[in-house]
Structures are given as C-alpha cells and as structure tokens.
Motif scaffolding. Structure first.
Motif, PDB file in Angstrom:
ATOM      1  N   ILE A  33     -13.232  16.810   0.087  1.00 51.42           N
ATOM      2  CA  ILE A  33     -14.450  17.083  -0.719  1.00 51.42           C
ATOM      3  C   ILE A  33     -15.366  17.383   0.174  1.00 51.42           C
ATOM      4  CG2 ILE A  33     -16.014  16.058  -1.960  1.00 51.42           C
ATOM      5  CD1 ILE A  33     -13.848  15.192  -4.035  1.00 51.42           C
ATOM      6  N   ILE A  34     -16.223  18.539   0.279  1.00 54.65           N
ATOM      7  CA  ILE A  34     -17.999  18.846   1.622  1.00 54.65           C
ATOM      8  C   ILE A  34     -18.677  17.962   0.202  1.00 54.65           C
ATOM      9  CG2 ILE A  34     -18.654  20.122   2.301  1.00 54.65           C
ATOM     10  CD1 ILE A  34     -16.004  20.436   3.422  1.00 54.65           C
ATOM     11  N   PRO A  35     -19.384  16.612   0.421  1.00 48.37           N
ATOM     12  CA  PRO A  35     -20.069  16.311  -0.286  1.00 48.37           C
ATOM     13  C   PRO A  35     -21.366  17.168  -0.100  1.00 48.37           C
ATOM     14  CG  PRO A  35     -20.665  15.365   2.241  1.00 48.37           C
ATOM     15  CD  PRO A  35     -19.159  15.982   2.220  1.00 48.37           C
ATOM     16  N   LEU A  36     -22.311  17.249  -1.415  1.00 47.38           N
ATOM     17  CA  LEU A  36     -23.815  18.161  -1.589  1.00 47.38           C
ATOM     18  C   LEU A  36     -24.628  17.300  -0.915  1.00 47.38           C
ATOM     19  CD1 LEU A  36     -23.955  18.469  -5.006  1.00 47.38           C
ATOM     20  CD2 LEU A  36     -22.712  20.444  -2.983  1.00 47.38           C
TER      21      LEU A  36
ATOM     22  N   ARG B 174     -12.854   7.847   1.291  1.00 44.97           N
ATOM     23  CA  ARG B 174     -11.715   8.364   2.571  1.00 44.97           C
ATOM     24  C   ARG B 174     -11.376  10.029   2.234  1.00 44.97           C
ATOM     25  NH1 ARG B 174      -6.113   7.149   0.277  1.00 44.97           N
ATOM     26  NH2 ARG B 174      -6.735   8.948  -0.913  1.00 44.97           N
ATOM     27  N   ASP B 175     -11.341  10.599   1.231  1.00 47.32           N
ATOM     28  CA  ASP B 175     -11.472  12.088   1.163  1.00 47.32           C
ATOM     29  C   ASP B 175     -12.732  13.193   0.846  1.00 47.32           C
ATOM     30  OD1 ASP B 175      -8.899  11.302   0.829  1.00 47.32           O
ATOM     31  OD2 ASP B 175      -8.292  10.958  -1.198  1.00 47.32           O
ATOM     32  N   VAL B 176     -13.629  12.258   1.155  1.00 48.32           N
ATOM     33  CA  VAL B 176     -15.196  13.343   1.663  1.00 48.32           C
ATOM     34  C   VAL B 176     -15.587  13.325   2.799  1.00 48.32           C
ATOM     35  CG1 VAL B 176     -17.275  12.895   0.941  1.00 48.32           C
ATOM     36  CG2 VAL B 176     -16.060  12.004  -1.068  1.00 48.32           C
ATOM     37  N   ASN B 177     -15.828  14.217   2.839  1.00 45.93           N
ATOM     38  CA  ASN B 177     -16.228  14.664   4.365  1.00 45.93           C
ATOM     39  C   ASN B 177     -16.983  14.560   4.950  1.00 45.93           C
ATOM     40  OD1 ASN B 177     -16.370  16.274   6.724  1.00 45.93           O
ATOM     41  ND2 ASN B 177     -15.157  18.519   6.347  1.00 45.93           N
ATOM     42  N   TRP B 178     -17.746  13.000   5.115  1.00 39.58           N
ATOM     43  CA  TRP B 178     -18.701  12.283   5.099  1.00 39.58           C
ATOM     44  C   TRP B 178     -19.265  13.200   6.892  1.00 39.58           C
ATOM     45  CZ3 TRP B 178     -21.461  11.423   1.117  1.00 39.58           C
ATOM     46  CH2 TRP B 178     -21.046  10.281   0.010  1.00 39.58           C
ATOM     47  N   GLY B 179     -18.237  13.522   7.404  1.00 41.80           N
ATOM     48  CA  GLY B 179     -18.563  14.093   8.936  1.00 41.80           C
ATOM     49  C   GLY B 179     -19.345  12.091   9.572  1.00 41.80           C
ATOM     50  N   GLN B 180     -20.070  11.798  10.603  1.00 39.76           N
ATOM     51  CA  GLN B 180     -20.350  10.991  11.175  1.00 39.76           C
ATOM     52  C   GLN B 180     -21.580  10.830  10.360  1.00 39.76           C
ATOM     53  OE1 GLN B 180     -19.105   8.573  13.165  1.00 39.76           O
ATOM     54  NE2 GLN B 180     -20.326   7.271  13.396  1.00 39.76           N
TER      55      GLN B 180
ATOM     56  N   ARG C 141       0.943  -1.154  -0.447  1.00 36.02           N
ATOM     57  CA  ARG C 141      -0.012   0.117   0.231  1.00 36.02           C
ATOM     58  C   ARG C 141       0.729   0.972  -0.064  1.00 36.02           C
ATOM     59  NH1 ARG C 141      -4.996   1.883   0.547  1.00 36.02           N
ATOM     60  NH2 ARG C 141      -5.428   2.986   1.986  1.00 36.02           N
ATOM     61  N   ALA C 142       0.932   1.666  -1.268  1.00 36.91           N
ATOM     62  CA  ALA C 142       1.550   2.877  -0.889  1.00 36.91           C
ATOM     63  C   ALA C 142       0.627   4.269  -1.347  1.00 36.91           C
ATOM     64  CB  ALA C 142       2.003   2.795  -2.393  1.00 36.91           C
ATOM     65  N   PRO C 143       1.171   5.156  -0.395  1.00 33.37           N
ATOM     66  CA  PRO C 143       0.247   6.770   0.080  1.00 33.37           C
ATOM     67  C   PRO C 143      -0.179   6.933  -1.925  1.00 33.37           C
ATOM     68  CG  PRO C 143       1.958   7.209  -0.122  1.00 33.37           C
ATOM     69  CD  PRO C 143       2.560   5.688   0.136  1.00 33.37           C
ATOM     70  N   SER C 144      -1.920   7.304  -2.170  1.00 30.73           N
ATOM     71  CA  SER C 144      -1.765   7.790  -3.892  1.00 30.73           C
ATOM     72  C   SER C 144      -2.534   9.347  -3.048  1.00 30.73           C
ATOM     73  CB  SER C 144      -2.642   7.013  -3.657  1.00 30.73           C
ATOM     74  OG  SER C 144      -4.158   7.059  -2.874  1.00 30.73           O
ATOM     75  N   PRO C 145      -2.527  10.591  -3.686  1.00 33.99           N
ATOM     76  CA  PRO C 145      -2.512  11.552  -3.815  1.00 33.99           C
ATOM     77  C   PRO C 145      -3.769  11.638  -3.581  1.00 33.99           C
ATOM     78  CG  PRO C 145      -1.956  11.554  -6.205  1.00 33.99           C
ATOM     79  CD  PRO C 145      -1.977   9.733  -5.395  1.00 33.99           C
ATOM     80  N   PRO C 146      -4.417  12.748  -2.802  1.00 34.01           N
ATOM     81  CA  PRO C 146      -5.573  13.084  -2.273  1.00 34.01           C
ATOM     82  C   PRO C 146      -6.192  14.315  -3.456  1.00 34.01           C
ATOM     83  CG  PRO C 146      -3.796  14.372  -0.728  1.00 34.01           C
ATOM     84  CD  PRO C 146      -3.160  12.894  -1.178  1.00 34.01           C
ATOM     85  N   MET C 147      -7.762  13.073  -3.354  1.00 33.19           N
ATOM     86  CA  MET C 147      -8.470  14.990  -3.938  1.00 33.19           C
ATOM     87  C   MET C 147      -7.912  16.642  -3.830  1.00 33.19           C
ATOM     88  SD  MET C 147     -11.790  12.955  -5.122  1.00 33.19           S
ATOM     89  CE  MET C 147     -11.883  11.783  -6.074  1.00 33.19           C
TER      90      MET C 147
END
Ligand SMILES: Nc1ncnc2c1ncn2[C@@H]1O[C@H](COP(=O)(O)OP(=O)(O)OP(=O)(O)O)[C@@H](O)[C@H]1O
Ligand SMILES: [Mg+2]
Length: 382
Positions: A194-197, A233-239, A89-95
C-alpha cells in the motif's frame, strides 16, 4: 438492589450471539468478570472468527447500562487461543490488489473475506522494521485528551526538523488522522504494497482511508493485531527516521497488539491537568513499563488558556496534573500545550497548528516536544 456481579450476569444472559442464538453467559463466552467497588467492570469475551463483532458492543452496552457502573472494559480473546497449543506464526495474506473490488474499493480484506479455516495466530514474536526508524507510540489513558492532535503535530514538527516521518492510525475504532490532516483517499497499491498518503511532508496511513465512511467501526479484537501488522509490514513506508503511532485511548487490545507486533522504541503519554486524566495516564505509563517500552515523557495538553487581554494563563482544567504524574513516575514533563481554539479549528479543517500557526505558543511548544523526543531517543539508542 442485588449485588453488581449478579446484575452483570443477569444482563449478559440477555445478550444473544446472533450466530448461535445462545446467550453469551450460557455459551460460556464471557469469562473473568471482575468488578471494583467504585463500579469499574472488566471481563473477557471469547469471540470466534465467525462471530459477529457487534457482540462486543452489545456486551459492553449491556453492562454499561447498569446502575453504578462507571467504566467497562471488554478484553476480546480468540477462543482458539485459550487452548494450550503453542502460538505459531503462520503467514497471513497481505493486503493486495484483490482488495479493490468494484464498488467496494475501500473495504479491507480482513473484514469481508470468508472466515479463515483456522483463526489467525495472535501473538507472534515482535518483528523489527528497521525501515521505520524509531517507533513512537502516542498514548493516553483517557480519551479526548489530545493524543491525535499531539501525534499529528509532533509528526509535522519532526518533518520540519528535516526528518523522514510516517504516522499510522492505530485507533481503528475511531480513526481521525484523515480529518486532522485533511487527506482522505483510497491509497494506491503497487507490488502488493500500500502506498501511504502524504500531507505536510509526512506519510500517513489510517484505517479511515480503507473503510467506507458509513461502515460502523466494529472490529473483532483479533483483527486489531492483523491490521496493525499489515500497516507495519504491507505499507510501502520507504526509509523513515521516525514512525509515530496514534493509539486509541486506554490500555487495551491495540496497545498490546502494537508492542507484540514490533519493538516500540518509546512512548509519549498525553494527559490533561485534571486528576481523572492523570489517574488514567498513570495506568498507561504502567502498561508501557510492564511491556518494557520506555516512556520518553509526559505531555500535558490543554494545560492553560492564555487570557487574550492580559496574556496571563488561566488554568481551565486545574493545574499541576502533568507535573504530578511526571514526578510520580519519575519521568520528564516534556511539554505543556496551551488550550488554543486554533488547535481545534485546525484539527477540524485539516490544518494542524504547527503548520498553520507556527509562531503560536502551542506550535512552539510542540516543536519543543519534538526536540525532547529526539534527544531522549538519541540518549537511549545510539
Ligand atoms: N490544546 C488544545 N486546545 C484546543 N483544542 C484542543 C487541544 N488539544 C486538542 N484539542 C481538541 O480536542 C479534541 C480532542 O482532541 P484529539 O482528537 O486529539 O484527542 P484524542 O485523545 O486523540 O481523542 P480520542 O481519544 O477520541 O482519540 C479535538 O477536537 C481537538 O481539536
Ligand atoms: Mg485520537
């Protein structure tokens, strides 16, 4: 007529890789061609990170055009993966904000970035995302049976039951959540997330928000994994309490990518009453079983049409398919959703029926499905 296998290899010899100019057979990009007597074809295409993704379509079309072929499945593999090096597992760039280039604000970095020096690792260990709550895949074997409709309405029904709900479009080839939910805008990016709609009380992310409308949906197999991982991983879903995933039809790349990317707590398999849909749905159920994802239940969609005059059900697409499938797989049939023109209308205008016509039979049925899904998950994971 020459045997099918011969015709397939002939047809593929005419498909050129635009990058190298060589045909895919001569370049040994096609592997493991398998055919069934009834005309189903499955093959593996080795697609390097610099190869043009249109090659997948070209290969599929070349085979689809052949007489007697009824179904073609192309499994896309990264050639580097066939090497016996252990996957690391290598780090992939986040959006990140860097996606927001002027004039191209909705392009996804993985599409237009220069090819990475090394192909991305494809099979990471599943990662837990406790903030997503219970992860539910809504899937079917056959296309067009109403997966997205069920996923969207189920998500809204769960939200109406007071739950915190997110939904993600894993159907990267034909994302339709934006249309169904009537939301379509480039999501904001804050702190590299990323902030989801939001629509109807649920959080949504879809590749449809991130790509240009005219951009053809051509994605390399290995990229499916990357997008799914980034969405988790990179979307700010919150809880959240429940996280629904609207799958593309079939049992291909996206399904496997999802179960490899994270622990899926349960699957809902959607079918219509017809025999073909049921057969395909059975394959879907088996796939989840193989990957140790519990199937929470079968939903039969377009089960019947209610005669508006008599109120009597008319079996438009035959009957009993969902029940047969449930019996065969020893799974509960957790809902039978009627055919209702308002479902389609609502889908096309961004007003899901659970919200638009909450008193309709279809909406009530979906609310019941939501209850059953919650119960089944509670039984399993306390
Ligand atoms: N119960 C129903 N009554 C009437 N129309 C329906 C019903 N369920 C779905 N539809 C309509 O059928 C079409 C296909 O549904 P949907 O897009 O949800 O299927 P899908 O399985 O997600 O398709 P795909 O495989 O293309 O992703 C849509 O136009 C939708 O509005
Ligand atoms: Mg769909």
């Amino acid at each position: 007529m020459p045997p099918l296998m011969e015709r397939i290899t002939d047809a593929l010899s005419a498909v050129r890789n635009p990058r190298t100019g060589a045909d895919v057979m001569a370049a040994e990009q096609v592997r493991d061609i398998a055919t069934t007597v009834d005309g189903k074809v499955r093959l593996t295409l080795l697609l390097a990170p610099d190869d043009d993704a249109t090659l997948v379509r070209d290969v599929r079309q070349a085979v689809e055009r052949l007489d007697g072929v009824i179904d073609v499945r192309v499994d896309v593999r990264d050639p580097a993966q066939s090497e016996p090096t252990p996957a690391r597992r290598a780090p992939s760039p986040p959006m990140s904000q860097s996606t927001a280039q002027p004039g191209k604000s909705r392009a996804l970095p993985v599409m237009d970035a220069a090819p990475a020096p090394k192909p991305p690792p494809r099979v990471p260990d599943p990662v837990q995302y406790p903030n997503l709550g219970r992860i539910i895949a809504v899937s079917s074997g056959k296309g067009g049976v109403g997966k997205s409709t069920v996923a969207v309405n189920l998500a809204i029904a769960l939200a109406k039951a007071g739950k915190r709900v997110g939904i993600m479009d894993a159907d990267i080839y034909g994302p339709n959540l934006p249309l169904m939910l009537g939301v379509d805008a480039a999501p904001a990016v804050r702190d590299e997330k990323i902030i989801p709609l939001e629509a109807y009380g649920i959080k949504v992310i879809s590749l449809g928000f991130l790509i240009e409308k005219e951009q053809p949906a051509i994605w390399r197999g290995p990229i499916v994994m990357k997008i799914i991982t980034q969405f988790l991983r990179d979307v700010n879903w919150g809880q959240l309490d429940y996280f629904l995933v609207d799958m593309p039809p079939g049992t291909g790349d996206a399904q496997l990518s999802l179960v490899q990317a994270t622990q899926v707590h349960g699957a809902v398999v959607v079918t219509t009453p017809q025999q073909v849909a049921v057969g395909d749905a059975l394959r879907g159920v088996k796939m989840f079983e193989r990957t140790a994802v519990p199937v929470l239940g079968i939903v039969e969609n377009m089960s019947y049409f209610e005669n508006p005059e008599t109120g009597k059900p008319i079996a438009v697409f035959g009957s009993g398919g969902g029940e047969r499938l449930a019996k065969e797989c020893d799974l509960p049939l957790i809902g039978q959703i009627p055919l209702d023109p308002r479902i389609q209308e609502g889908g096309d205008t961004g007003r899901p029926i659970v919200d638009a016509e909450p008193e309709s039979k279809a909406a009530k049925m979906i609310q019941q499905v939501a209850q059953r899904v919650m119960e089944r998950l509670d039984e399993r994971y306390r």
